[in-house]
Every structure is written in C-alpha cells, then in structure tokens.
Design a protein around this motif. Structure first.
Motif, PDB file in Angstrom:
ATOM      1  N   MET A  51       0.832  -1.202   0.000  1.00  0.00           N
ATOM      2  CA  MET A  51       0.000   0.000   0.000  1.00  0.00           C
ATOM      3  C   MET A  51       0.865   1.251   0.000  1.00  0.00           C
ATOM      4  O   MET A  51       0.533   2.249  -0.648  1.00  0.00           O
ATOM      5  CB  MET A  51      -0.939   0.005   1.207  1.00  0.00           C
ATOM      6  CG  MET A  51      -2.065  -1.009   1.113  1.00  0.00           C
ATOM      7  SD  MET A  51      -3.457  -0.688   2.261  1.00  0.00           S
ATOM      8  CE  MET A  51      -2.617  -0.799   3.836  1.00  0.00           C
ATOM      9  N   ALA A  52       1.985   1.220   0.719  1.00  0.00           N
ATOM     10  CA  ALA A  52       2.888   2.373   0.714  1.00  0.00           C
ATOM     11  C   ALA A  52       3.470   2.601  -0.668  1.00  0.00           C
ATOM     12  O   ALA A  52       3.702   3.750  -1.075  1.00  0.00           O
ATOM     13  CB  ALA A  52       4.004   2.161   1.732  1.00  0.00           C
ATOM     14  N   GLY A  53       3.722   1.508  -1.391  1.00  0.00           N
ATOM     15  CA  GLY A  53       4.244   1.631  -2.741  1.00  0.00           C
ATOM     16  C   GLY A  53       3.194   1.954  -3.776  1.00  0.00           C
ATOM     17  O   GLY A  53       3.524   2.218  -4.934  1.00  0.00           O
ATOM     18  N   GLY A  54       1.926   1.913  -3.401  1.00  0.00           N
ATOM     19  CA  GLY A  54       0.871   2.289  -4.335  1.00  0.00           C
ATOM     20  C   GLY A  54       0.444   1.199  -5.282  1.00  0.00           C
ATOM     21  O   GLY A  54      -0.001   1.494  -6.405  1.00  0.00           O
ATOM     22  N   ALA A  55       0.555  -0.070  -4.893  1.00  0.00           N
ATOM     23  CA  ALA A  55       0.073  -1.153  -5.755  1.00  0.00           C
ATOM     24  C   ALA A  55      -1.416  -0.949  -6.027  1.00  0.00           C
ATOM     25  O   ALA A  55      -2.194  -0.761  -5.091  1.00  0.00           O
ATOM     26  CB  ALA A  55       0.301  -2.500  -5.094  1.00  0.00           C
ATOM     27  N   PRO A  56      -1.844  -0.982  -7.289  1.00  0.00           N
ATOM     28  CA  PRO A  56      -3.247  -0.673  -7.590  1.00  0.00           C
ATOM     29  C   PRO A  56      -4.244  -1.711  -7.090  1.00  0.00           C
ATOM     30  O   PRO A  56      -5.364  -1.368  -6.739  1.00  0.00           O
ATOM     31  CB  PRO A  56      -3.266  -0.586  -9.118  1.00  0.00           C
ATOM     32  CG  PRO A  56      -2.071  -1.340  -9.565  1.00  0.00           C
ATOM     33  CD  PRO A  56      -1.038  -1.198  -8.498  1.00  0.00           C
ATOM     34  N   VAL A  57      -3.847  -2.996  -7.063  1.00  0.00           N
ATOM     35  CA  VAL A  57      -4.739  -4.058  -6.601  1.00  0.00           C
ATOM     36  C   VAL A  57      -3.925  -5.020  -5.745  1.00  0.00           C
ATOM     37  O   VAL A  57      -2.862  -5.481  -6.167  1.00  0.00           O
ATOM     38  CB  VAL A  57      -5.385  -4.841  -7.760  1.00  0.00           C
ATOM     39  CG1 VAL A  57      -6.493  -5.750  -7.234  1.00  0.00           C
ATOM     40  CG2 VAL A  57      -5.912  -3.918  -8.828  1.00  0.00           C
TER      41      VAL A  57
END
Length: 762
Positions: free
Chosen positions: A401-407
């Motif tokens: 989530m910190a890295g911004g994974a979309p799913v």
C-alpha cells in the motif's frame, strides 16, 4: 476543522514524509481517558515486566528503583536507535537471515541497555537473550490480562515500514504512477483509487451475519451499521475448496480444478498417471499454467499475497504456484522479522495458542463434546504458523500500500485451519474470527496512510460444515469400504452342481489420499523458496530439509507419500478425499468410465456405495447422461428426471447445477461421492479426519461471504467463483484500474451470472 490556506498546505507537502505522517497523527489526536490509561499502563507494564524478569533470571540484575527506571528508558531509547540498523541488515540478508535477526533483536537491545546502565549487570549474551524473550512473554501476558492488548504498537510499526518504503532510495522506489495519484499529486492526497481484496479463508456468510448481530465483529459491524459497506453472499458451487475458488476468483476459470487434490490417469501420449495436490508448489504451478491466459484479475500491476495462484500478478508473495517467499527487496518481510512488535508478537501469540489448543482439547474430552477431532500432531506443531503468517500478511500489505500497488489480493488462513479441527462455530474458531475482524481494523488504519485511496473488499472462498467424520461414525474409512466392495470374487460350485454366492477372494488394492495436506502448503512454499536461494541462508535450509526435498521442492507432510501410493503400486482403485467430497478412480482403465462400464468391471460397487448410510450421493456418467444415485432413488442431471426418492433434496436448490458443472471438469473421478447430510442439523461426514470440512455439498460450506462498498453496484445473484471474478473486474473498471482487454474474454461478465442455460436455476 476548516480548510487550511493553500500556502500552509504547500509548506506541509515539502516536509519529509515521516514528519507529515506525524503531523497528521497529532492533528487527529484527541486526549481521552482511555489513551491516558493506556499510556500509564504501558509505563507500569514495562516496569513490572523488567522487575519480574530480573527477579526470575539470576544472571541479570539491577539495583534500586532509579536503576530500574533508567533501564526502562535505556531499552526504549536503544531500541529506537538500533532498529533502523537492524532493519537494514535484515533487508540485506533476506530469508532466514531476517528471521535470525528477528530472533536476536530483542536480546541485542536488552544486552546493550544492561551494559550501559551502571547499576545493572549481565553475565553474558545468553542471559540477555533469555531476559529479552522472557520480557516479551511477560508483557504479552500482562497486556492480555489488562484488556487483551492493543494494536497501537503494531500499527505504529507498520506505519514506520510504510514510511521507509516511501522515502527509500530511488532504485527501490515504485514507478511514479504507483507512488502518486492522478496528475502527480502527492501520496497524502490519495487522489488515485486502489483496491484491497481480503480473503477470509473458510468463513461462511451465515456465521459472519450471526457474529455481527451478536456484536462480536466491531469492524465489519461498524462498516455495515454506518452504511459504508454492504454484505451479501455468493454460492461457491462444487468443489467448495480454496484452490477452485481462487482459480475462479483470480483467473475466471475453475474447470481445471475439480477438488483440492485429484488423480490424473495415464494417457495415450505417454503422460504418466499422477496425484495432483494443489498445496504442492510444483502441482500448483502446473495448474496455473493450464489456467492462465495472461488476463488474470491482478495482471495490471497487482499483488498476490498468501494465495494458491497468482492471478497473473507481476508481484507474488507467499504464493504457492510461484513458491513466493518475499525476497531481499521486500521491506515488509524484513521489518516484520526484525521488529519487536512483529516477529516477537507472533511468537508469543503462537505459543499462547498452542497452550489454548491443549486446554480446549482436554476440556472437550472432559465435557464429552461431540463431534470432536484430534488436535495434536502436525496441527499443533503448525498452529503458531497461522499467527505468524497473519501478521506477516499485514506487514506485506502495508508495504504494498505504501508503494501504491493498484490491486492487492491477500488470503488469511487462520480461521479455516482452526475450524477444521475445533469445529466452525466452536468458541476457538469464533475467537479467530474476532481476531480477523481486528486485523481488518488494522488494515483500515494503515490504508489511511497509503499512497492511494484504498477501497476494501472482504470475501471468503467457501464456508465450512460440521460433523463427525466418516471413520468416526462407521469405524472404517471410505477407502476400506471401496476395497471391500471392489474385491474380486469367485462363485464356488455347490454340492448339487449349482453356482454358489459370490465370495470375495481378497480386498481390492486401494490407494487412499485423505491425509492433512492443506496445513503443510504454506510451510512448504516458504521453505522451497528459501532453499532455492544462494548464500548461507539457502545452504542451511537445503541441509536441514534435504531428506524432504524432491526436485528442489520441499515436501513436508503426507502429500508425496500419497502420490507414491497412487502411482507406483498399481492399485485397482484410488480414493481421493476433499472434505465430504471424494472421487474414486479405476486407474487401470483409461478415460472416464460410465456406469455401464463400472458395473461390468466391478459389479456391486456403485449400488453398494449408494446403499451405505454414510453416503448420500454417487455421481457417475452413463449413456443417458450423468446420474446422481442415492439409496432409494436416482436423479438424471441432464434432464432432471427423478426415479424414486430424489437424492438431491437434502443438498439445496443449486445441487443439480453444481453436480452437472462438476461432471464437466477435467479429471473428475469415475465415481464422485458426496457424504450424507443430516437434514435437521445439516451435519456432514468428512472423508478426511476433520470435524469442520468443505469440498462437497451440505451445510454452510457453499455459503461464501462478500462485503463491498455500499455504493458499488452488484448485478444479479453470484453463483460460482467465476461470477465473483466478473464482479471484481467490473469494480476494477469502475475505479479505472483495468486496462481494456487486448483479447476480450467471455469470462469478464460483470453481471456475475453463471447459470447453465441447460439447467436453469435448478
């Protein structure tokens, strides 16, 4: 709170990310009596724990109240200083190196603090090690006695992991489209949407509904009562297993997965016969190769965590089909192992759960609770792994989530494992369900600090049904019944010259696959990945498990022994169990056999099975179509014609469709057997030694859960995991997270209906 001036907002965005997070925490902080009480308790707990530790261990001492208070402060300060260094070291080492750091970190902090305190004394590092872990255990006990502990420390640790990911070196950062929202907005604005799918393995929708009404699930209950989310259910169909569900949820295809394990007969192209077990990495990899079209649910930058299949995710962590232990670049794994609130917390919780399992097992025996199963052996040894993996999953989700994974799609296994042995609605299983609800609350708190605006969807892959096992009820396994019924016979000649009754010569040579393989899947996945690495970590692992390694894969548990028995002993019958579903194969005869052929080869086998009181259905192909045969009737699944009593009546309105679709799957047994179900109690009889089971029909095992944001549309009744796959795809398109398919697939049906037109709603 009013809107802040644009200049102030711009100034805040130039601050370092940890400081921004700290400012947000301060902004939202409100002093309460509960927080003051928690602060005072933390100080008292630290003092009491250290006092008890120094009193219990003769090799560690501190003189006087001042020395004790000074030691408390030193441990807190040294931990804050050493933690980044230990984290960096564990990240570099990876794998078991990080595990070793996690074991030692508490001892290092304790040893340094004792050496710096002039009024304290420690004989050596071994005493510091013992003191550190005793302190961790005592702190956990005191917190539990106070109020079952809080998650604040663990959440703070996960926020620290997220900050490290966001401000890490450029070579470790995610691409800009991962880190920032639309138009390049900073992560704190969360202008881009993302989806977190949390799978609660084995949790039935009716059970969750009851627990919410009882007030035992405050996180989910809060979502529903505030109208932020909506809860519904979906029908899993047959088989009701995790691999089949995830094949459908992640890849939109279930025809390749007829059960948790199955037998594949030898074919004319020299393909050897074999037993496939989806908890074995090599078998899961082969099944995913058959499933994947490159269009899986997670193909567009997604992440799979603790799943059987990857859903075509570019990043797979602890995924069985990819033997996916997080590697050196996975900060969440390294930080979890090095953290006093990660690995240490999981170890202490795991030890407490083992003690509780022993206590509850004895309590069940003394009270005469029925049905009940054995809660010892490999289950007891592996029970702490469930806690460790659950907290590790949270750490990995926080990193992604910190890295911004979309799913992100993550499976939490805790409840399913406990419910198998304790029973799906027993107090121990419900306690695990409440802990999972607590985990959802943690994830919700972490999502507020993520690089994107994460929407949370919660689902389950199946439920569970309870009942005494087939062996407990009838004193023999299904394989023994089959061996007796399939025994070759002779007809001796009577003195008057007429043929006598058939007499068995011997029992048929039968191979059985019904052992507890599911609980070994994640352990083998971890060890397989570690053993495949270079360096000291990989070498040590290979040496430790060399007697349980085949082709580079670690094979702890009974799966390989069962596979050998099914393929190397030339059995006459093979019986493969998945809960109260079993498939029977006649391996010496190629292809799937019809009833006419089975009756000719093994007279009396089908009728004998159907007449057994523990068996409700025997399904077999015939010239007239697939038949479901019961003790007093037969149901033609193709046209719905029933002769005698309908054997499908106790199994619900979807039974005909479920069985007909199952018969169309690859490698289904020559005979498919479903246990009898009690129409009043809805209890079933598992062919494995599990009092809570799933895989077949009857009870709550086919009643799966789905919780999603309330304003997201759901069209139609969801039947089968492919339907849920289509619904998830529709929601991804709604969020702008699904690129247009290069080759549109008819599986991507947002309506979510999978009813066979030849069957209807049955």
């Amino acid at each position: 709170m009013g809107m802040e001036p644009d200049g102030d907002a711009e100034a805040r965005r130039t601050l370092p990310e940890p400081l921004r997070v700290g400012l947000r925490v301060l902004r939202d902080y409100r002093p309460t009596l509960g927080r003051l009480r928690a602060l005072l308790r933390s100080m008292v707990t630290s003092f009491v724990v250290l006092s008890l530790t120094l009193w219990l261990l003769p090799g560690v001492t501190a003189s006087g109240l001042v020395a004790m208070l000074w030691l408390v402060g030193l441990i807190a300060g040294i931990g804050a200083v050493l933690r980044p260094l230990l984290f960096a070291l564990s990240t570099a080492l990876g794998g078991l190196g990080a595990l070793a750091i996690g074991v030692c970190v508490q001892a290092v902090v304790m040893y340094v603090a004792l050496r710096l305190d002039p009024e304290a004394h420690v004989r050596g590092f071994a005493d510091a090690f013992a003191a550190a872990w005793l302190a961790v255990a005592l702190a956990a006990i005191l917190n539990w006695l106070a109020d079952a502990g809080t998650d604040d420390a663990f959440v703070s640790e996960m926020l620290w992991v997220m900050n490290r990911v966001r401000r890490g070196p450029a070579r470790h950062r995610r691409p800009a489209w991962h880190r920032r929202g639309a138009g390049g907005a900073p992560p704190e604005r969360q202008t881009a949407d993302a989806l977190l799918v949390v799978q609660l393995d084995g949790v039935a929708a009716p059970l969750v509904q009851w627990a919410i009404r009882a007030g035992n699930l405050p996180t989910i209950g809060g979502w529903l009562r505030s109208r932020s989310h909506r809860m519904t259910h979906w029908h899993t169909g047959l088989p009701a297993t995790t691999p089949a569900a995830q094949a459908g949820l992640l890849h939109g295809e279930v025809r390749r997965v007829p059960a948790y394990r199955w037998y594949e007969k030898a074919t004319a192209d020299d393909t050897a016969s074999r037993l496939m077990v989806t908890s074995r990495p090599r078998d899961a990899a082969e099944v995913e190769r058959r499933l994947s079209t490159g269009q899986g649910l997670l193909r567009d930058g997604g992440v799979s965590i603790s799943t059987v299949f990857s859903g075509d995710a570019p990043t797979s962590l602890l995924t069985v089909s990819r033997a996916g232990l997080p590697g050196r670049s996975t900060r969440g794994y390294a930080a979890f192992m090095a953290s006093p609130y990660g690995f240490a917390r999981a170890i202490v919780r795991g030890a407490g759960q083992v003690v509780r399992e022993l206590y509850e097992a004895r309590r069940q025996r003394l009270r005469g609770v029925q049905p009940r199963g054995r809660r010892s052996g490999s289950y007891l040894a592996l029970r702490p792994m469930a806690s460790l993996l659950s907290d590790l999953n949270v750490s990995l989700i926080a990193e992604q989530m910190a890295g911004g994974a979309p799913v992100i799609f993550c499976d939490f296994l805790d409840y399913d494992e406990v419910a198998h042995h304790a029973g799906p609605a027993r107090p121990q299983a419900l306690a695990v369900l409440e802990a999972l609800d607590q985990t959802l609350g943690i994830l919700q708190r972490l999502a507020a600090e993520a690089a994107r605006r994460y929407h949370i969807v919660v689902l389950s892959d199946h439920g569970q049904s309870q009942g005494a096992t087939f062996r407990q009820r009838y004193g023999e396994s299904l394989a023994q019944v089959v061996a007796r019924l399939a025994a070759p016979t002779v007809r001796p000649t009577a003195p008057d010259g007429r043929p006598g009754p058939p007499t068995p010569v011997r029992e048929a040579a039968t191979a059985e696959a019904a052992g507890p393989v599911e609980e070994w899947g994640r352990v083998n996945t971890l060890l397989t990945e570690v053993a495949g690495r270079g360096g000291a970590t990989g070498t040590a692992t290979r040496v430790a498990v060399r007697s349980h390694t085949e082709g580079g894969e670690v094979t702890l548990g009974p799966a390989d022994e069962e596979a050998a028995a099914a393929t190397r002993t030339d059995p006459e019958t093979v019986v493969v169990a998945s809960g109260n579903l079993a498939m029977i194969y006649l391996p010496r005869h190629p292809g799937r056999l019809t009833r006419e052929r089975v009756d000719a080869l093994v007279p009396g086998l089908i009728d004998g099975l159907a007449a057994h009181p523990g068996i409700g259905l025997v399904v077999v192909d015939s010239a007239a179509g697939p038949l479901a045969i019961g003790a007093r009737g037969c149901h033609n699944l193709r046209d719905g014609q029933v002769d005698g009593d309908d054997p499908l009546a106790p199994y619900g309105r979807w039974a005909r469709q479920d069985l007909l679709r199952h018969q169309a799957m690859d490698h289904v047994g020559d005979l498919v057997v479903i246990s009898a179900v009690d129409p009043g109690l809805e209890e079933v009889a598992a062919f494995e030694e599990l009092v809570g089971c799933h895989g077949g029909l009857g009870g709550w095992q086919t009643e799966a859960l789905l919780i999603h944001p309330a304003d997201w549309p759901q069209e139609g009744e969801l039947v089968g995991p492919e339907a849920v796959h289509g619904q998830l795809l529709a929601w991804l398109r709604r969020l702008g997270l699904r690129r247009p398919d290069e080759h549109p697939d008819e599986r991507d049906d947002p309506a979510g209906r999978t009813v066979d037109p030849d069957v209807g709603d049955a």
